[in-house]
Write a protein that holds these residues in place. Structure first.
Motif, PDB file in Angstrom:
ATOM      1  N   PHE A 295       0.836  -1.191   0.000  1.00 24.36           N
ATOM      2  CA  PHE A 295       0.000   0.000   0.000  1.00 24.36           C
ATOM      3  C   PHE A 295       0.872   1.243   0.000  1.00 24.36           C
ATOM      4  O   PHE A 295       1.871   1.313   0.701  1.00 24.36           O
ATOM      5  N   ASN A 296       0.490   2.204  -0.811  1.00 22.79           N
ATOM      6  CA  ASN A 296       1.172   3.489  -0.991  1.00 22.79           C
ATOM      7  C   ASN A 296       2.502   3.376  -1.737  1.00 22.79           C
ATOM      8  O   ASN A 296       3.268   4.334  -1.767  1.00 22.79           O
ATOM      9  N   SER A 297       2.764   2.222  -2.353  1.00 22.99           N
ATOM     10  CA  SER A 297       3.955   2.088  -3.195  1.00 22.99           C
ATOM     11  C   SER A 297       3.739   2.821  -4.506  1.00 22.99           C
ATOM     12  O   SER A 297       2.652   2.780  -5.084  1.00 22.99           O
ATOM     13  N   ASN A 298       4.792   3.472  -4.968  1.00 21.51           N
ATOM     14  CA  ASN A 298       4.817   4.039  -6.315  1.00 21.51           C
ATOM     15  C   ASN A 298       5.500   3.003  -7.192  1.00 21.51           C
ATOM     16  O   ASN A 298       6.602   2.555  -6.880  1.00 21.51           O
ATOM     17  N   VAL A 299       4.817   2.628  -8.266  1.00 19.76           N
ATOM     18  CA  VAL A 299       5.285   1.527  -9.099  1.00 19.76           C
ATOM     19  C   VAL A 299       5.374   1.983 -10.548  1.00 19.76           C
ATOM     20  O   VAL A 299       4.443   2.588 -11.065  1.00 19.76           O
ATOM     21  N   THR A 300       6.496   1.680 -11.182  1.00 21.86           N
ATOM     22  CA  THR A 300       6.621   1.874 -12.626  1.00 21.86           C
ATOM     23  C   THR A 300       6.579   0.495 -13.247  1.00 21.86           C
ATOM     24  O   THR A 300       7.355  -0.388 -12.881  1.00 21.86           O
ATOM     25  N   VAL A 301       5.649   0.309 -14.158  1.00 17.79           N
ATOM     26  CA  VAL A 301       5.406  -0.995 -14.762  1.00 17.79           C
ATOM     27  C   VAL A 301       5.332  -0.842 -16.281  1.00 17.79           C
ATOM     28  O   VAL A 301       4.892   0.179 -16.786  1.00 17.79           O
ATOM     29  N   SER A 302       5.795  -1.872 -16.977  1.00 18.13           N
ATOM     30  CA  SER A 302       5.706  -1.865 -18.440  1.00 18.13           C
ATOM     31  C   SER A 302       5.138  -3.203 -18.895  1.00 18.13           C
ATOM     32  O   SER A 302       5.169  -4.189 -18.159  1.00 18.13           O
ATOM     33  N   SER A 303       4.628  -3.211 -20.113  1.00 15.35           N
ATOM     34  CA  SER A 303       4.044  -4.444 -20.648  1.00 15.35           C
ATOM     35  C   SER A 303       4.790  -4.878 -21.893  1.00 15.35           C
ATOM     36  O   SER A 303       5.480  -4.073 -22.532  1.00 15.35           O
TER      37      SER A 303
ATOM     38  N   ALA B 113      -4.459  -5.573  -7.927  1.00 14.51           N
ATOM     39  CA  ALA B 113      -4.363  -6.970  -7.484  1.00 14.51           C
ATOM     40  C   ALA B 113      -3.182  -7.679  -8.145  1.00 14.51           C
ATOM     41  O   ALA B 113      -2.508  -8.502  -7.518  1.00 14.51           O
ATOM     42  N   ALA B 114      -2.916  -7.340  -9.406  1.00 11.87           N
ATOM     43  CA  ALA B 114      -1.833  -7.998 -10.140  1.00 11.87           C
ATOM     44  C   ALA B 114      -0.458  -7.683  -9.568  1.00 11.87           C
ATOM     45  O   ALA B 114       0.431  -8.533  -9.558  1.00 11.87           O
ATOM     46  N   LEU B 115      -0.261  -6.468  -9.085  1.00 12.62           N
ATOM     47  CA  LEU B 115       1.072  -6.024  -8.671  1.00 12.62           C
ATOM     48  C   LEU B 115       1.363  -6.222  -7.184  1.00 12.62           C
ATOM     49  O   LEU B 115       2.525  -6.365  -6.791  1.00 12.62           O
ATOM     50  N   PHE B 116       0.335  -6.229  -6.352  1.00 13.45           N
ATOM     51  CA  PHE B 116       0.513  -6.224  -4.897  1.00 13.45           C
ATOM     52  C   PHE B 116       1.285  -7.455  -4.413  1.00 13.45           C
ATOM     53  O   PHE B 116       0.957  -8.584  -4.741  1.00 13.45           O
ATOM     54  N   GLY B 117       2.346  -7.212  -3.637  1.00 14.17           N
ATOM     55  CA  GLY B 117       3.126  -8.305  -3.061  1.00 14.17           C
ATOM     56  C   GLY B 117       4.268  -8.790  -3.932  1.00 14.17           C
ATOM     57  O   GLY B 117       5.117  -9.561  -3.482  1.00 14.17           O
ATOM     58  N   TYR B 118       4.292  -8.344  -5.190  1.00 17.54           N
ATOM     59  CA  TYR B 118       5.412  -8.678  -6.072  1.00 17.54           C
ATOM     60  C   TYR B 118       6.519  -7.659  -5.854  1.00 17.54           C
ATOM     61  O   TYR B 118       6.330  -6.655  -5.179  1.00 17.54           O
ATOM     62  N   ALA B 119       7.682  -7.907  -6.438  1.00 23.84           N
ATOM     63  CA  ALA B 119       8.841  -7.046  -6.197  1.00 23.84           C
ATOM     64  C   ALA B 119       9.407  -6.486  -7.496  1.00 23.84           C
ATOM     65  O   ALA B 119       9.127  -6.992  -8.591  1.00 23.84           O
ATOM     66  N   GLU B 120      10.220  -5.452  -7.334  1.00 23.12           N
ATOM     67  CA  GLU B 120      10.936  -4.847  -8.450  1.00 23.12           C
ATOM     68  C   GLU B 120      11.682  -5.940  -9.205  1.00 23.12           C
ATOM     69  O   GLU B 120      12.265  -6.830  -8.591  1.00 23.12           O
ATOM     70  N   THR B 121      11.646  -5.917 -10.497  1.00 20.91           N
ATOM     71  CA  THR B 121      12.217  -6.860 -11.475  1.00 20.91           C
ATOM     72  C   THR B 121      11.341  -8.084 -11.725  1.00 20.91           C
ATOM     73  O   THR B 121      11.613  -8.838 -12.652  1.00 20.91           O
ATOM     74  N   ASP B 122      10.277  -8.299 -10.939  1.00 24.40           N
ATOM     75  CA  ASP B 122       9.375  -9.425 -11.196  1.00 24.40           C
ATOM     76  C   ASP B 122       8.600  -9.196 -12.485  1.00 24.40           C
ATOM     77  O   ASP B 122       8.281  -8.066 -12.848  1.00 24.40           O
ATOM     78  N   THR B 123       8.273 -10.279 -13.145  1.00 21.85           N
ATOM     79  CA  THR B 123       7.378 -10.273 -14.292  1.00 21.85           C
ATOM     80  C   THR B 123       6.115 -10.997 -13.860  1.00 21.85           C
ATOM     81  O   THR B 123       6.182 -12.093 -13.306  1.00 21.85           O
TER      82      THR B 123
ATOM     83  N   LYS C  25       4.171   1.810 -20.894  1.00 23.65           N
ATOM     84  CA  LYS C  25       4.823   1.957 -19.599  1.00 23.65           C
ATOM     85  C   LYS C  25       4.045   3.003 -18.816  1.00 23.65           C
ATOM     86  O   LYS C  25       3.621   4.009 -19.385  1.00 23.65           O
ATOM     87  N   THR C  26       3.853   2.768 -17.518  1.00 21.57           N
ATOM     88  CA  THR C  26       3.114   3.711 -16.698  1.00 21.57           C
ATOM     89  C   THR C  26       3.623   3.694 -15.266  1.00 21.57           C
ATOM     90  O   THR C  26       4.256   2.726 -14.839  1.00 21.57           O
ATOM     91  N   SER C  27       3.367   4.772 -14.565  1.00 21.06           N
ATOM     92  CA  SER C  27       3.673   4.860 -13.139  1.00 21.06           C
ATOM     93  C   SER C  27       2.364   5.063 -12.402  1.00 21.06           C
ATOM     94  O   SER C  27       1.491   5.807 -12.862  1.00 21.06           O
ATOM     95  N   LEU C  28       2.217   4.398 -11.270  1.00 21.39           N
ATOM     96  CA  LEU C  28       0.996   4.476 -10.495  1.00 21.39           C
ATOM     97  C   LEU C  28       1.299   4.214  -9.035  1.00 21.39           C
ATOM     98  O   LEU C  28       2.413   3.834  -8.681  1.00 21.39           O
ATOM     99  N   GLN C  29       0.292   4.433  -8.211  1.00 21.78           N
ATOM    100  CA  GLN C  29       0.428   4.166  -6.786  1.00 21.78           C
ATOM    101  C   GLN C  29      -0.717   3.254  -6.378  1.00 21.78           C
ATOM    102  O   GLN C  29      -1.871   3.495  -6.729  1.00 21.78           O
ATOM    103  N   ILE C  30      -0.399   2.187  -5.631  1.00 21.33           N
ATOM    104  CA  ILE C  30      -1.402   1.244  -5.149  1.00 21.33           C
ATOM    105  C   ILE C  30      -1.890   1.748  -3.786  1.00 21.33           C
ATOM    106  O   ILE C  30      -1.085   1.951  -2.877  1.00 21.33           O
ATOM    107  N   VAL C  31      -3.211   1.945  -3.652  1.00 22.07           N
ATOM    108  CA  VAL C  31      -3.763   2.504  -2.425  1.00 22.07           C
ATOM    109  C   VAL C  31      -4.973   1.704  -1.950  1.00 22.07           C
ATOM    110  O   VAL C  31      -5.509   0.870  -2.680  1.00 22.07           O
ATOM    111  N   ILE C  32      -5.413   2.018  -0.718  1.00 19.32           N
ATOM    112  CA  ILE C  32      -6.646   1.418  -0.217  1.00 19.32           C
ATOM    113  C   ILE C  32      -7.802   1.986  -1.033  1.00 19.32           C
ATOM    114  O   ILE C  32      -7.684   3.068  -1.622  1.00 19.32           O
TER     115      ILE C  32
END
Length: 139
Positions: free
Chosen positions: A60-68, A99-109, A73-80
């Protein structure tokens, strides 16, 4: 997966389990499928204390940069759910992307089913917004 399973901080895990239990309804079938998959992944999640959680894990409250693999490519923040604000790039944990990103880590696919089909996402960068504060779980 960098850490073998999803990794969550203990209080956030408790909060997430609670909101997933009360959000049994979903606006659409794909969102419902995403939340069900997240529930399944939580069964094998590694739950740790605040000081044991690696800084590169999406929480929660992580800023995430993700690409497909499709090239975006986009940057977003996961919140309640109460803090979601698409204009500010804040997405709820109860969305397929959250739901897709929560609990995963940087460099994960991550391979995930979205409303427009299955996508492979690469988590490029994770930073935690300490100013946003911790998720408080009422006991």
């Amino acid at each position: 997966m960098k850490y073998g399973n999803l990794m969550l901080e203990k209080r956030e895990y408790v909060y997430l389990k609670r909101i997933l239990n009360i959000s049994g309804y979903a606006e659409d079938f794909e969102t419902q499928k995403s939340l069900q998959r997240l529930c399944q992944e939580l069964k094998t999640a590694i739950v740790v204390s605040e000081d044991e959680l690696p800084k590169d894990v999406v929480r929660f409250n992580s800023n995430v940069t993700v690409s497909s693999e499709a090239g975006w490519k986009t940057s977003l923040q996961i919140v309640i759910p109460a803090d979601k604000n698409l204009d500010q790039g804040k997405i709820s944990i109860l969305t397929p992307m959250g739901a897709a990103l929560f609990g995963y880590a940087e460099t994960d696919t991550v391979s995930w089913d979205f409303p427009k089909g299955k996508q492979m996402l690469k988590i490029n960068k994770v930073s935690y917004d300490t100013a946003a504060g911790k998720v408080e779980v009422p006991i």
